[in-house]
Design an enzyme around this catalytic site. Structure first.
Site, PDB file in Angstrom:
ATOM      1  N   TRP A   1       0.835  -1.200   0.000  1.00  0.00           N
ATOM      2  CA  TRP A   1       0.000   0.000   0.000  1.00  0.00           C
ATOM      3  C   TRP A   1       0.868   1.247   0.000  1.00  0.00           C
ATOM      4  CZ3 TRP A   1      -0.221   4.078   3.426  1.00  0.00           C
ATOM      5  CH2 TRP A   1      -1.305   4.946   3.299  1.00  0.00           C
ATOM      6  N   HIS A   2       2.035   1.168   0.656  1.00  0.00           N
ATOM      7  CA  HIS A   2       2.893   2.333   0.776  1.00  0.00           C
ATOM      8  C   HIS A   2       3.550   2.728  -0.540  1.00  0.00           C
ATOM      9  CE1 HIS A   2       2.462   1.561   5.091  1.00  0.00           C
ATOM     10  NE2 HIS A   2       2.844   2.808   5.263  1.00  0.00           N
ATOM     11  N   GLY A   3       3.742   1.792  -1.437  1.00  0.00           N
ATOM     12  CA  GLY A   3       4.349   2.176  -2.690  1.00  0.00           C
ATOM     13  C   GLY A   3       4.706   0.998  -3.567  1.00  0.00           C
TER      14      GLY A   3
ATOM     15  N   PHE B   1       2.421   8.498  -0.865  1.00  0.00           N
ATOM     16  CA  PHE B   1       1.695   7.236  -0.744  1.00  0.00           C
ATOM     17  C   PHE B   1       0.192   7.434  -0.986  1.00  0.00           C
ATOM     18  CE2 PHE B   1       5.189   6.573   2.565  1.00  0.00           C
ATOM     19  CZ  PHE B   1       6.042   6.074   1.615  1.00  0.00           C
TER      20      PHE B   1
END
Length: 477
Positions: free
Chosen positions: A325-327, A477
């Protein structure tokens, strides 16, 4: 527009004045003003992506109503999956398409098949992960009949686009924020004062801690091959405080700004670096995201109710997905995987919910054990942060390897304006302040609040004058 910018310092008082003294007749006009302010706030980054936010808002508003009105399960499922797939589709195209295309091309090339991927030359819309998750939770809750659909488009639009949480959270739930939006707010001076205190403390975290640690962390990570063991350890610690000050500082400002408008957002951080184990850390770090994955992914997958294999599988799924989800980078996946490995022994021994109480230290042996467990958990967290910060997994592994092999623990000079000794002292003072106020939402209220606030403002102005680091890490993000 950044929270730590002159533009925001002008923008916020104007919106505050209009909100309480011009558009204060009823909640609808107040909400409409906040929507206009939110769209302006978002368009300051890139107005072209405003259409994505508006489209996402219309999509989930309409599909939510259709799901509730659906006369058959087939109809309800259609609108439910339409919303899910379109939302995730936008997120996938803008955030993950290039990653998957490049990775697949590299895989083919390694197998001897020449491939040149078609990549999208577009920037990532700021905040897309956050407002997409707002809409997803809303639609999911309607589908499973936890809430009713919202028929007031203005109220729903504000829930999705509310500017303090729009670009970097916290990730709100309709069950929490919509009821507040739907009632008229009355000005509360004491609540507004608490909001100001929280904004200032958030700026202390961002400007004084995060932005001061940033050049040192960057210098170490960018030149890790020439750094000794001590410098590499410090680099990991600097980044740990940079990302904490940066992200929790943003959340504090968002919560404080909301108090000025009579709205309460979910708390996103609860002194995570005082955690005694990794499970406690994840109950205290980015709380809104952790609870989101728990409620909308972990529990639907079976949670901890199944057998041992299901518990392990579900744990690794939510941590790896949280990392992704962060990247779009393998380093984030590795970071999530490492945290799952950390969590596994606690899960297998059924001790993942042992540390639910507030930490208390006394002059006894038990307190020594608690203190050592806090240091151990922080050390594990810093190791994982190396993967989060490094450009590649190889860089992260070599970074950690060099800590072991260099065996040099002398101070190295870094070509920055400030000295490491002063920075370490400042971090130490910050930790002591946080420890002393760990039962509070923010430290500036209470006794000597005026003096503490004045000193904090002076420090923010002094450090901010020399800081080149303005953008918040989680904007990407």
């Amino acid at each position: 527009m950044f929270f730590n910018s002159i533009a925001f310092a002008i923008f916020l008082p104007i919106v505050f004045f209009l909100y309480w003294f011009v558009f204060n007749k009823n909640k609808s006009t107040q909400n409409a003003l906040l929507i206009i302010a939110s769209y302006y706030f978002y368009s300051c980054w890139d107005w072209r992506f405003l259409f994505l936010l508006v489209f996402s808002t219309f999509l989930d508003y309409y599909t939510g109503i259709q799901i509730e009105k659906g006369k058959s399960e087939k109809s309800r499922k259609f609108w439910f999956w339409l919303s899910i797939l379109v939302n995730l589709g936008f997120l996938g195209v803008f955030k993950y398409y290039n990653f998957f295309a490049s990775s697949f091309s590299e895989l083919l090339n390694s197998a001897g098949v020449k491939a040149s991927p078609f990549l999208l030359n577009v920037i990532l819309p700021v905040g897309i992960s956050f407002y997409t998750f707002h809409g997803l939770s809303y639609v999911i809750d309607i589908y499973f009949k936890r809430i009713k659909a919202e028929y007031n488009f203005v109220d729903y639009s504000l829930f999705v686009s509310y500017f303090p949480l729009l670009v970097a959270g916290p990730i709100e739930r309709a069950t929490h924020l919509l009821p507040e939006i739907k009632v008229k707010r009355e000005f509360d001076l004491e609540n507004a004062k608490q909001g100001v205190y929280q904004i200032i403390w958030g700026l202390v975290k961002k400007v004084i801690i995060a932005d001061t640690c940033a050049p040192y962390a960057n210098a170490v990570f960018d030149n890790y091959t020439s750094m000794n063991s001590f410098s590499l350890i410090l680099g990991a610690v600097y980044f740990a405080f940079q990302i904490y000050g940066d992200f929790s500082g943003y959340s504090d400002i968002a919560l404080g700004v909301s108090k000025l408008f009579g709205l309460d957002l979910l708390r996103n951080f609860n002194y995570p670096y005082f955690s005694r184990d990794i499970a406690e850390f994840w109950r205290r770090w980015h709380i809104s995201l952790s609870s989101w994955f728990r409620d909308y992914l972990y529990i639907p997958l079976g949670g901890s109710k199944g057998g041992l294999w299901m518990k392990i599988r579900n744990t690794f799924i939510i941590f790896v997905v949280s990392g992704f989800w962060h990247g779009a980078n393998w380093t984030y996946l590795a970071w999530g995987f490492i945290n799952a490995v950390y969590f596994l022994p606690l899960l297998l021994s059924n001790s993942n919910r042992n540390n639910m109480d507030t930490i208390q230290l006394k002059f006894n042996f038990d307190s020594v054990k608690v203190f050592l467990s806090i240091l151990y958990t922080f050390a594990l967290t810093c190791i994982a942060w190396v993967f989060f910060r490094a450009k590649t997994i190889t860089d992260a592994v070599l970074y950690l390897k060099r800590i072991i092999t260099s065996k040099d623990f002398s101070f190295q000079y870094l070509d920055n304006e400030r000295y490491s000794y002063e920075l370490l002292l400042m971090i130490g003072i910050f930790v002591l302040i946080e420890w002393n106020n760990r039962s509070k939402v923010e430290p500036l209220s209470g006794k000597w609040s005026t003096l503490k606030t004045a000193l904090a403002i002076l420090a923010i102005m002094a450090f901010g004058t020399f800081s080149d680091y303005k953008e918040f890490i989680y904007f990407q993000f």
